[in-house]
Design a protein around this motif. Structure first.
Motif, short mmCIF file in Angstrom:
data_model
loop_
_atom_site.label_atom_id
_atom_site.label_comp_id
_atom_site.label_asym_id
_atom_site.label_seq_id
_atom_site.Cartn_x
_atom_site.Cartn_y
_atom_site.Cartn_z
N THR A 1 0.85 -1.19 0.00
CA THR A 1 0.00 0.00 0.00
C THR A 1 0.89 1.24 0.00
OG1 THR A 1 0.00 0.36 2.38
CG2 THR A 1 -1.64 -1.16 1.54
N LEU B 1 0.44 4.02 1.81
CA LEU B 1 0.48 4.79 3.06
C LEU B 1 0.40 3.88 4.27
CD1 LEU B 1 -2.26 7.45 2.21
CD2 LEU B 1 0.21 7.82 2.17
N ARG B 2 1.03 4.31 5.38
CA ARG B 2 0.95 3.54 6.61
C ARG B 2 -0.49 3.40 7.09
NH1 ARG B 2 5.77 4.76 10.88
NH2 ARG B 2 7.43 4.41 9.37
N ALA C 1 -2.07 0.74 5.23
CA ALA C 1 -1.55 -0.57 5.63
C ALA C 1 -2.26 -1.03 6.89
CB ALA C 1 -0.04 -0.51 5.84
N THR D 1 5.74 -1.85 8.69
CA THR D 1 5.82 -0.54 8.03
C THR D 1 6.96 0.31 8.59
OG1 THR D 1 4.28 0.43 9.61
CG2 THR D 1 3.33 -0.42 7.58
N THR E 1 4.19 -1.07 3.37
CA THR E 1 4.14 0.07 2.46
C THR E 1 5.16 -0.16 1.34
OG1 THR E 1 5.83 1.22 3.72
CG2 THR E 1 3.55 1.72 4.28
#
Ligand SMILES: Nc1ncnc2c1ncn2[C@@H]1O[C@H](COP(=O)(O)OP(=O)(O)OP(=O)(O)O)[C@@H](O)[C@H]1O
Ligand SMILES: [Mg+2]
Length: 744
Positions: free
Chosen positions: A75, A77-78, A81, A108, A127
């Motif tokens: 993904t 972005l954190r 995630a 992450t 990420t």
């Protein structure tokens, strides 16, 4: 098609059905027909909220349970995630054919680790950046990844973050040519091209769970895409405001996209001013509680006070200046229907599941420093508009652009509502962006000859879309730089990384940053202070965000430079020689000064006043500092500058917590942040030993420390507490005292 009929393990079906989903959405069905469940590579391009995640879920679960495969879910972005991790966790009870249950992991953080513990997991959510760093560490378990899900793959088009995703995908394909790829994308024009690059089939749909009506508002009339028009009553001056009130009065919620943070705040203020009289007493009561919770998160600042005040009246702003705790709380409150209107900057359009009956796009332009205003892309418009319509609640969603004149109304209709989203283009072949990737290709031995490097980058999306020769030129230039700076060596046809180069690649910093840090640590300033190190890292291209000096600050910053001139690791450029460069230097100085204030315990509110650094910016600044100070410490060790290692260590820990040295032992305790630590210290509880001997009532008598926190402290430091005292601890406390984490 019914979930029941899918050829996936029964246990997985049960979980999906139990979650309330029994019928597939059309894009999901098409993905199945295209062979996603039989291991075919696939690009699934379909609108926002059309259920792409679930497609990935059942493919991943079948893959794991029946084939014993390992899945990586990428993904951008954190926050995303975390969201996906929560979604996948519900499959934790599923048994694998080989035995054992499905294990879901998330990774992450920490860019300097191969996280060997991840080997135990079947699905790893990560990420793109973290995956890139894992690949640089040649994490062994990564060789076993047999299915990769690339979420929001249209990010490839993003000039800053797209290239990382591109390189990660190319690497995974290089490591395991058999890997199954499932790429999830917004609707884009060149899906076919993307599919071709990934050697995947593609499915593209326009299907949406809730019908979307798109239109353009001029004064009090909305023109819709299908030709219809609707008049709305006038209750407020501003069109966007008027429209928003209209939707709230009819029981809906609105998401307003604004071009800048300032505009988001100002819209939220205006809406809140009008909304209070529209909302019921019961609603206002629950909003009041929400406002109190906002104040209890993190330090009290003018930003949190304003936010709480607006939330109490049903509206809020949402932008990157807010801390993560506040953003999460607002998203949840909006999803629960409590907050009626959210005025946000466009970052919110990205992936987070946050639908509203109406989306108002108050400005089709964006502003960028040094660039001026420019119109958003159709792709961005579609992402924002796509947030309209809450499945299960709304029959239709409406996405409305705001025009000021007739001409503008026509323009918006033509250029956005009726327009097709653009093609996406690789942004890889930019020297600054490509540099770390070329180094990591060599350092992690993905290529061992110069030709090998060209071959690897010859398989990227960039090389697919453009002439591979174009990227070759940039690579050659980078190789020369890396060689000159002693990060790589050449022997005959072979290229390999030096120790320095290898470490730089693992530390996940730009090679240019590493050169700055190396030179600074070796040459050194006449006087070494916190400012020396903080400015050193502020000078690197990895420092983010970069702060600009406002014109009112120039003199003050100039004085600061004069005062500290013996401490700078880099010579300040002459003010008269090169104004641009001088201003840049002042910007770096501002970052260094802000960070120094932070470790000297300046409050967040004072940081906002002095540096205009909002909590969200501060958080990112502190993150960058922590990471760059860590990298500097590692390089100091490697470059035989060992006397600097302890200094960098202490400064890094202080930066992470925002405290003076004396508070370090206290902030190492869980539940104790800079504010509580200072209170403890000033009341005479300065060490762990002091805390061990302190009476519990002495702790709870302090501000910000409630019984839960006191208990947590005692559990950590040891020391005897009588059981009747524990019992007495369950007294009333404020939200501030209760919170176990002191958020930043
Ligand atoms: N077949 C289904 N029936 C009912 N609800 C579904 C179905 N599939 C998915 N959903 C729900 O739809 C919502 C949106 O799904 P999802 O987040 O996967 O969208 P997306 O396609 O990834 O959109 P985005 O572009 O925003 O990332 C989720 O709340 C999900 O639970
Ligand atoms: Mg999604």
């Amino acid at each position: 098609m019914k979930v029941e009929e899918l050829s996936i393990p029964e246990q997985v079906k049960e979980i999906i059905i139990k979650s309330g989903i029994s019928e597939l959405y059309p894009p999901q069905e098409e993905a199945v027909q295209a062979g996603a469940l039989e291991g075919k590579d696939l690009v699934l391009a379909s609108p926002t909220a059309s259920g792409k995640t679930l497609t990935a879920e059942f493919c991943a679960l079948k893959h794991i349970v029946e084939r014993g495969g390992k899945v990586l879910y990428l993904t951008p972005l954190r926050a995303l995630a975390n969201e996906k991790y929560q979604e996948f966790r519900k499959y934790g009870s599923v048994r694998k054919a080989k035995g054992g249950r499905v294990r879901v992991g998330i990774s992450t953080g920490d860019f300097d680790s191969s996280d060997p513990w991840l080997e135990r997991y079947d699905i790893i959510i990560s990420t793109n950046e973290k995956a890139d760093s894992l690949l640089r560490h040649r994490a062994k378990w990564m060789d076993e990844i047999s299915l990769v899900v690339a979420d929001e793959v249209h990010l490839l088009n993003d000039s800053e973050r797209g290239p990382t995703l591109e390189v990660v995908l190319a690497r995974l394909m290089q490591i395991n040519p058999e890997i199954q790829i499932l790429a999830l994308s917004a609707t884009i024009k060149n899906v076919e091209e993307l599919g071709d690059w990934l050697k995947a089939q593609y499915v593209t749909t326009e299907w949406r769970p809730v019908k979307l009506k798109e239109g353009v508002l001029l004064h009090q009339e909305i023109q819709f895409k299908d030709g219809g028009a609707v008049k709305i009553g006038k209750s407020a001056g501003d069109s966007a405001l008027n429209l928003t009130l209209h939707i709230v009065k009819s029981g809906g919620q609105a998401l307003i996209f604004a071009s800048t943070r300032r505009n988001a705040v100002s819209l939220a203020r205006k809406v809140a001013g009008e909304l209070e009289s529209v909302l019921s007493r019961a609603t206002l009561r629950s909003l009041n509680l929400l406002g109190e919770r906002i104040l209890a998160i993190g330090e009290r600042t003018r930003v949190s006070e304003l936010l709480a005040d607006l939330v109490k009246r049903g509206a809020a702003f949402h932008h990157a200046g807010l801390g993560g705790g506040h953003r999460k709380l607002l998203e949840d409150a909006f999803r629960d229907g409590k907050v009626k209107v959210l005025a946000a900057t466009p970052t919110l359009a990205f992936g987070v599941n946050l639908p509203a009956r109406m989306v108002v796009i108050s400005d089709y332009r964006r502003y960028e420093v040094g660039y001026g205003y420019y119109p958003i892309t159709v792709l961005e418009y579609k992402q924002m508009a796509g947030r309209a319509g809450r499945p299960k609640y709304d029959k239709v969603g409406e996405a409305i652009l705001i025009a000021k004149t007739d001409d503008e109304q026509d323009y918006l209709m033509e250029s956005y509502v009726l327009a097709e989203p653009e093609r996406i283009w690789s942004k890889l072949a930019v020297e600054r962006i490509l540099r770390p990737h070329v180094l990591s290709t060599i350092a992690a031995k993905y290529a061992q000859t110069e030709q090998g490097v060209y071959d690897f980058f010859g398989k990227t999306f960039y090389a697919y879309q453009y002439d591979p020769k174009a990227i070759k030129l940039v690579i050659t230039k980078i190789l020369k730089f890396l060689y000159d700076e002693q990060m790589i060596e050449v022997a005959g046809r072979d290229v390999f990384a030096t120790k320095f180069g290898g470490r730089v690649s693992e530390l996940y910093i730009d090679p240019v940053s590493a050169v700055f840090i190396r030179d600074a640590l070796q040459a050194r300033a006449p006087v070494i202070s916190d400012i020396s190190f903080l400015h050193m890292i502020a000078h690197t291209p990895d420092m983010f965000p970069r702060l600009r000096p406002y014109s009112s600050e120039i003199d003050e910053l100039g004085l600061f430079v004069d005062e500290h001139k013996d401490e700078f690791m880099f010579e300040p450029p002459g003010e008269l020689d090169d104004n641009m460069e001088f201003e840049e230097f002042l910007g770096e100085t501002k970052v260094a000064w802000a960070l120094q204030s932070w470790v000297e315990e300046v409050t967040e509110d004072q940081m906002i006043e002095r540096f205009r650094v909002q909590p969200g910016d501060l958080y990112r600044l502190v993150n960058s500092a922590e990471w760059l100070l860590y990298a500097s410490r590692e390089l100091a060790g490697l470059l035989k500058q060992k006397d600097l290692v302890p200094k960098l260590n202490v400064l890094r820990e202080r930066s992470a917590k925002g405290v003076k040295v004396e508070l370090l032992p206290l902030v190492r305790l869980e539940g104790i942040g800079r504010a509580r630590a200072r209170i403890l210290f000033n009341s005479g509880l300065k060490t762990i030993e002091d805390l061990k001997h302190a009476q519990v009532d002495r702790l709870t008598a302090l501000p910000l420390i409630g019984s839960r926190v006191a208990k947590r402290i005692k559990e950590q430091v040891g020391g005897f507490v009588k059981s009747e005292q524990w019992k007495k601890l369950g007294k009333e406390e404020t939200p501030e005292q209760k919170s176990l984490t002191e958020y930043r």
